[in-house]
Motif scaffolding. Structure first.
Motif, PDB file in Angstrom:
ATOM      1  N   VAL A  31      15.476   3.499   1.586  1.00  0.00           N
ATOM      2  CA  VAL A  31      15.421   3.267   3.026  1.00  0.00           C
ATOM      3  C   VAL A  31      14.893   1.843   3.194  1.00  0.00           C
ATOM      4  CG1 VAL A  31      14.521   4.018   5.246  1.00  0.00           C
ATOM      5  CG2 VAL A  31      14.859   5.694   3.409  1.00  0.00           C
ATOM      6  N   PRO A  32      15.729   0.898   3.602  1.00  0.00           N
ATOM      7  CA  PRO A  32      15.275  -0.502   3.653  1.00  0.00           C
ATOM      8  C   PRO A  32      14.107  -0.688   4.618  1.00  0.00           C
ATOM      9  CG  PRO A  32      17.667  -0.348   3.898  1.00  0.00           C
ATOM     10  CD  PRO A  32      17.122   1.042   4.037  1.00  0.00           C
ATOM     11  N   ILE A  33      13.146  -1.500   4.209  1.00  0.00           N
ATOM     12  CA  ILE A  33      12.002  -1.802   5.071  1.00  0.00           C
ATOM     13  C   ILE A  33      12.323  -3.028   5.926  1.00  0.00           C
ATOM     14  CG2 ILE A  33       9.568  -2.456   5.147  1.00  0.00           C
ATOM     15  CD1 ILE A  33       9.187  -1.024   2.493  1.00  0.00           C
ATOM     16  N   ASP A  34      12.241  -2.860   7.241  1.00  0.00           N
ATOM     17  CA  ASP A  34      12.397  -3.970   8.176  1.00  0.00           C
ATOM     18  C   ASP A  34      11.067  -4.720   8.208  1.00  0.00           C
ATOM     19  OD1 ASP A  34      12.947  -5.703  10.239  1.00  0.00           O
ATOM     20  OD2 ASP A  34      13.046  -4.164  11.803  1.00  0.00           O
ATOM     21  N   VAL A  35      10.910  -5.649   7.279  1.00  0.00           N
ATOM     22  CA  VAL A  35       9.614  -6.296   7.064  1.00  0.00           C
ATOM     23  C   VAL A  35       9.186  -7.101   8.290  1.00  0.00           C
ATOM     24  CG1 VAL A  35       8.321  -7.919   5.626  1.00  0.00           C
ATOM     25  CG2 VAL A  35       9.993  -6.378   4.565  1.00  0.00           C
ATOM     26  N   ASN A  36      10.112  -7.846   8.893  1.00  0.00           N
ATOM     27  CA  ASN A  36       9.726  -8.685  10.043  1.00  0.00           C
ATOM     28  C   ASN A  36       9.781  -7.942  11.371  1.00  0.00           C
ATOM     29  OD1 ASN A  36      12.442  -8.603  10.731  1.00  0.00           O
ATOM     30  ND2 ASN A  36      12.875 -10.692  10.018  1.00  0.00           N
ATOM     31  N   GLY A  37      10.223  -6.674  11.347  1.00  0.00           N
ATOM     32  CA  GLY A  37      10.174  -5.831  12.535  1.00  0.00           C
ATOM     33  C   GLY A  37      11.113  -6.220  13.655  1.00  0.00           C
ATOM     34  N   ASN A  38      12.245  -6.885  13.332  1.00  0.00           N
ATOM     35  CA  ASN A  38      13.158  -7.333  14.383  1.00  0.00           C
ATOM     36  C   ASN A  38      14.301  -6.353  14.644  1.00  0.00           C
ATOM     37  OD1 ASN A  38      14.765  -7.728  12.153  1.00  0.00           O
ATOM     38  ND2 ASN A  38      15.339  -9.832  12.656  1.00  0.00           N
ATOM     39  N   GLY A  39      14.251  -5.164  14.037  1.00  0.00           N
ATOM     40  CA  GLY A  39      15.237  -4.138  14.326  1.00  0.00           C
ATOM     41  C   GLY A  39      16.512  -4.219  13.525  1.00  0.00           C
ATOM     42  N   LYS A  40      16.518  -5.042  12.489  1.00  0.00           N
ATOM     43  CA  LYS A  40      17.682  -5.121  11.605  1.00  0.00           C
ATOM     44  C   LYS A  40      17.245  -5.639  10.237  1.00  0.00           C
ATOM     45  CE  LYS A  40      18.935  -9.807  13.099  1.00  0.00           C
ATOM     46  NZ  LYS A  40      20.007 -10.683  13.624  1.00  0.00           N
ATOM     47  N   ILE A  41      18.103  -5.386   9.238  1.00  0.00           N
ATOM     48  CA  ILE A  41      17.817  -5.892   7.902  1.00  0.00           C
ATOM     49  C   ILE A  41      18.478  -7.254   7.754  1.00  0.00           C
ATOM     50  CG2 ILE A  41      18.167  -5.513   5.426  1.00  0.00           C
ATOM     51  CD1 ILE A  41      16.056  -3.697   6.720  1.00  0.00           C
ATOM     52  N   ASP A  42      17.668  -8.299   7.769  1.00  0.00           N
ATOM     53  CA  ASP A  42      18.169  -9.662   7.613  1.00  0.00           C
ATOM     54  C   ASP A  42      18.537  -9.934   6.149  1.00  0.00           C
ATOM     55  OD1 ASP A  42      17.740 -10.309  10.325  1.00  0.00           O
ATOM     56  OD2 ASP A  42      15.601 -10.633   9.910  1.00  0.00           O
ATOM     57  N   GLY A  43      19.205 -11.035   5.921  1.00  0.00           N
ATOM     58  CA  GLY A  43      19.647 -11.385   4.577  1.00  0.00           C
ATOM     59  C   GLY A  43      18.512 -11.439   3.567  1.00  0.00           C
ATOM     60  N   ASP A  44      17.369 -12.004   3.966  1.00  0.00           N
ATOM     61  CA  ASP A  44      16.261 -12.119   3.020  1.00  0.00           C
ATOM     62  C   ASP A  44      15.463 -10.827   2.883  1.00  0.00           C
ATOM     63  OD1 ASP A  44      15.032 -12.158   5.474  1.00  0.00           O
ATOM     64  OD2 ASP A  44      13.805 -13.943   5.087  1.00  0.00           O
ATOM     65  N   LYS A  62      10.947   0.152  10.425  1.00  0.00           N
ATOM     66  CA  LYS A  62       9.752  -0.671  10.543  1.00  0.00           C
ATOM     67  C   LYS A  62       8.539   0.043   9.939  1.00  0.00           C
ATOM     68  CE  LYS A  62      11.510  -2.529  14.928  1.00  0.00           C
ATOM     69  NZ  LYS A  62      11.264  -2.628  16.383  1.00  0.00           N
ATOM     70  N   LYS A  63       7.544  -0.742   9.593  1.00  0.00           N
ATOM     71  CA  LYS A  63       6.310  -0.192   9.023  1.00  0.00           C
ATOM     72  C   LYS A  63       5.696   0.845   9.953  1.00  0.00           C
ATOM     73  CE  LYS A  63       1.718  -1.727   7.455  1.00  0.00           C
ATOM     74  NZ  LYS A  63       0.886  -2.922   7.170  1.00  0.00           N
ATOM     75  N   GLU A  64       5.619   0.549  11.249  1.00  0.00           N
ATOM     76  CA  GLU A  64       4.998   1.487  12.176  1.00  0.00           C
ATOM     77  C   GLU A  64       5.822   2.764  12.319  1.00  0.00           C
ATOM     78  OE1 GLU A  64       6.793  -1.902  14.772  1.00  0.00           O
ATOM     79  OE2 GLU A  64       5.765  -1.677  12.821  1.00  0.00           O
ATOM     80  N   PHE A  68       7.648   4.102   9.755  1.00  0.00           N
ATOM     81  CA  PHE A  68       7.308   4.862   8.551  1.00  0.00           C
ATOM     82  C   PHE A  68       5.974   5.584   8.746  1.00  0.00           C
ATOM     83  CE2 PHE A  68      10.122   1.900   6.015  1.00  0.00           C
ATOM     84  CZ  PHE A  68      10.957   2.884   5.503  1.00  0.00           C
ATOM     85  N   ASN A  69       5.014   4.869   9.348  1.00  0.00           N
ATOM     86  CA  ASN A  69       3.713   5.475   9.613  1.00  0.00           C
ATOM     87  C   ASN A  69       3.853   6.693  10.532  1.00  0.00           C
ATOM     88  OD1 ASN A  69       0.580   5.089   9.598  1.00  0.00           O
ATOM     89  ND2 ASN A  69       1.094   5.332  11.759  1.00  0.00           N
ATOM     90  N   ALA A  70       4.732   6.590  11.528  1.00  0.00           N
ATOM     91  CA  ALA A  70       4.942   7.702  12.463  1.00  0.00           C
ATOM     92  C   ALA A  70       5.631   8.887  11.795  1.00  0.00           C
ATOM     93  CB  ALA A  70       5.766   7.226  13.652  1.00  0.00           C
ATOM     94  N   ILE A  71       6.375   8.633  10.713  1.00  0.00           N
ATOM     95  CA  ILE A  71       7.036   9.707   9.975  1.00  0.00           C
ATOM     96  C   ILE A  71       6.083  10.338   8.959  1.00  0.00           C
ATOM     97  CG2 ILE A  71       8.861  10.222   8.286  1.00  0.00           C
ATOM     98  CD1 ILE A  71      10.492   7.934   9.631  1.00  0.00           C
ATOM     99  N   PHE A  72       5.375   9.520   8.204  1.00  0.00           N
ATOM    100  CA  PHE A  72       4.588  10.005   7.070  1.00  0.00           C
ATOM    101  C   PHE A  72       3.126  10.308   7.405  1.00  0.00           C
ATOM    102  CE2 PHE A  72       8.100   8.170   4.640  1.00  0.00           C
ATOM    103  CZ  PHE A  72       8.220   9.054   3.585  1.00  0.00           C
ATOM    104  N   VAL A  73       2.584   9.704   8.465  1.00  0.00           N
ATOM    105  CA  VAL A  73       1.147   9.851   8.740  1.00  0.00           C
ATOM    106  C   VAL A  73       0.896  10.568  10.065  1.00  0.00           C
ATOM    107  CG1 VAL A  73      -1.053   8.659   9.048  1.00  0.00           C
ATOM    108  CG2 VAL A  73       0.597   7.812   7.358  1.00  0.00           C
ATOM    109  N   SER A  74       1.351  10.000  11.165  1.00  0.00           N
ATOM    110  CA  SER A  74       1.029  10.597  12.465  1.00  0.00           C
ATOM    111  C   SER A  74       1.960  11.737  12.852  1.00  0.00           C
ATOM    112  CB  SER A  74       1.063   9.518  13.556  1.00  0.00           C
ATOM    113  OG  SER A  74       2.392   9.066  13.779  1.00  0.00           O
TER     114      SER A  74
END
Length: 322
Positions: free
Chosen positions: A234-247, A134-136, A138-144
Motif C-alpha cells: 500500500v503506497p505511502i503518500d509521504v508528502n500528503g498531497n493525495g497522490k503518489i508522485d514520481g519520487d 497518508k500517514k494520518e 494509516f493511523n485511523a485504520i491501525f490505531v484509532s
C-alpha cells in the motif's frame, strides 16, 4: 530465493548454548582444534534470511561451527537471550532503556523496513496504487479505528467493504516499528492478531479486503526482486498531497525500494536498523570472530540478501565495541 517460511522453522542444528557467560576452556580448546562448536540464534523474522546467508557463507571457511538459527519474532529473541536459551537474539527495533538496564549488549548490522501490505485482488487496488494512503489515514485504520471501510478511506460514499486489519499477535519488532510510525507502540495497534511475519503475509494473501504490514522480504522475492505472489505494498503518500508522485513511487522492485530506504525517501520508522543481542558482551571467542566477520567480509552479502548496508562510520563504531 528466500521462500516464505512457516511459523515453525526447522533449525540447522540441535545444539543450544547459553546467551552470555564466557566460553569454557573445553569450548576454547575445541574451537582451536577445529572440533565442532555451536552458536545459536533466535528472534526477528526480519533478520532470519540474512543470518541464514551469513552462516552458510561463514561455514565455508569455518566448517567446525554448528549454527542453530530459529525465527520467532524479536520479542522471543530478546527473551531467549536474557534467559540464556540462545547465544544471540536477532532484534528488529531499538532497545528501550528498561531493556538496556537488564544488561543487553547490542550490535547494529544493517537496515530494512516494514511495509504496509494489501491483497493484489483488492477491489480498490488501482485507486490505492494511484492515490496512496497518508500517514494520518494509516493511523485511523491501525490505531484509532476511525476509518473502517475502503469506501470511507477513498471518499467513495458509504459502501460497506470493511477494511480487514491484520496485526502481529506475537511481540514483534515489525509491529513496534510500524506503530512507531504513528508515535505508538505495538499494543496500540488494532486488528486481528496473527503470529509471525509468515502468518500476516498469508492472512493478507487470502483476504482481498485485507491490510497488514510485513518486513521487506515477505513482500519482495529476495533473488528476483519482484513482488511475491498475491501481496503488494500500500503506497505511502509521504508528502500528503493525495497522490503518489514520481519520487514516492519506488515499490516496483526490491532494488528500487532498498535505494529509497537508503536515500531516506521511505520514512524511518518504519524503516529501522537490525541488531544482534547478547546478555552482556560475550567472551566466547568463536562468537566474537563471527561478529567481526559479519561487520567486515560479511557485509558483501547484505545488499544481495535484500537489506540496506549501514554507513562505514557506524560499522567502524561497532567494530570498536568488539
Amino acid at each position: 530465493m528466500f521462500k516464505q517460511i512457516s511459523a515453525t522453522i526447522l533449525t540447522s542444528s540441535l545444539l543450544i548454548t547459553g546467551c552470555s557467560g564466557g566460553s569454557s576452556e573445553k569450548e576454547k580448546s575445541a574451537y582451536a582444534s577445529g572440533a565442532p562448536v555451536s552458536i545459536s540464534f533466535s528472534g526477528a523474522f526480519a533478520l532470519y534470511p540474512l543470518v541464514q546467508t551469513w552462516v552458510t557463507e561463514y561455514n565455508k571457511i569455518h566448517p567446525e561451527i554448528r549454527f542453530d538459527v530459529q525465527a520467532g519474532g524479536a520479542g522471543k529473541g530478546l527473551t531467549d537471550c536474557l534467559a540464556g536459551a540462545v547465544d544471540v537474539g536477532m532484534f528488529s527495533r531499538e532497545l528501550t532503556d528498561a531493556e538496556k538496564a537488564k544488561g543487553v549488549w547490542s550490535l547494529s548490522l544493517c537496515k530494512d523496513a516494514v511495509l504496509p501490505t494489501m491483497n493484489t485482488k483488492n477491489p480498490f487496488y488501482n485507486d490505492l496504487q494511484a492515490r496512496g494512503v497518508k500517514k494520518e489515514e494509516f493511523n485511523a485504520i491501525f490505531v484509532s479505528d476511525s476509518i473502517k471501510t475502503w469506501q470511507q478511506l477513498l471518499g467513495k460514499g458509504t459502501g460497506s467493504d470493511k477494511i480487514n486489519v491484520y496485526t502481529r499477535a506475537d511481540a514483534a519488532g515489525a509491529a513496534d516499528s510500524w506503530a512507531a510510525f504513528f508515535g505508538k507502540k505495538q499494543e496500540n495497534l488494532k486488528g486481528i492478531g496473527v503470529s509471525g511475519d509468515p502468518g500476516v503475509a498469508d492472512a493478507v494473501r487470502k483476504d482481498p479486503k485485507s491490510i497488514g504490514f510485513n518486513n521487506t522480504l515477505f513482500v519482495f522475492d529476495q533473488k528476483t526482486g519482484s513482488k511475491l505472489p498475491g501481496i503488494d505494498v500500500v503506497p505511502i503518500d509521504v508528502n500528503g498531497n493525495g497522490k503518489i508522485d514520481g519520487d514516492e513511487n519506488f515499490y516496483g522492485n526490491l532494488n528500487t525500494f532498498l535505494q529509497a530506504v537508503n536515500d531516506g525517501k521511505f520514512p524511518s520508522p518504519p524503516a529501522r536498523n537490525l541488531y544482534f543481542l547478547t546478555k552482556g558482551k560475550t567472551e566466547k571467542k568463536e562468537l566474537l570472530d563471527f561478529f567481526k566477520w559479519v561487520l567486515t567480509d560479511g557485509q558483501q552479502f547484505v545488499h544481495t540478501a535484500g537489506y540496506v548496508p549501514l554507513p562505514e562510520n557506524v560499522l567502524s563504531e561497532d567494530l570498536t565495541k568488539l
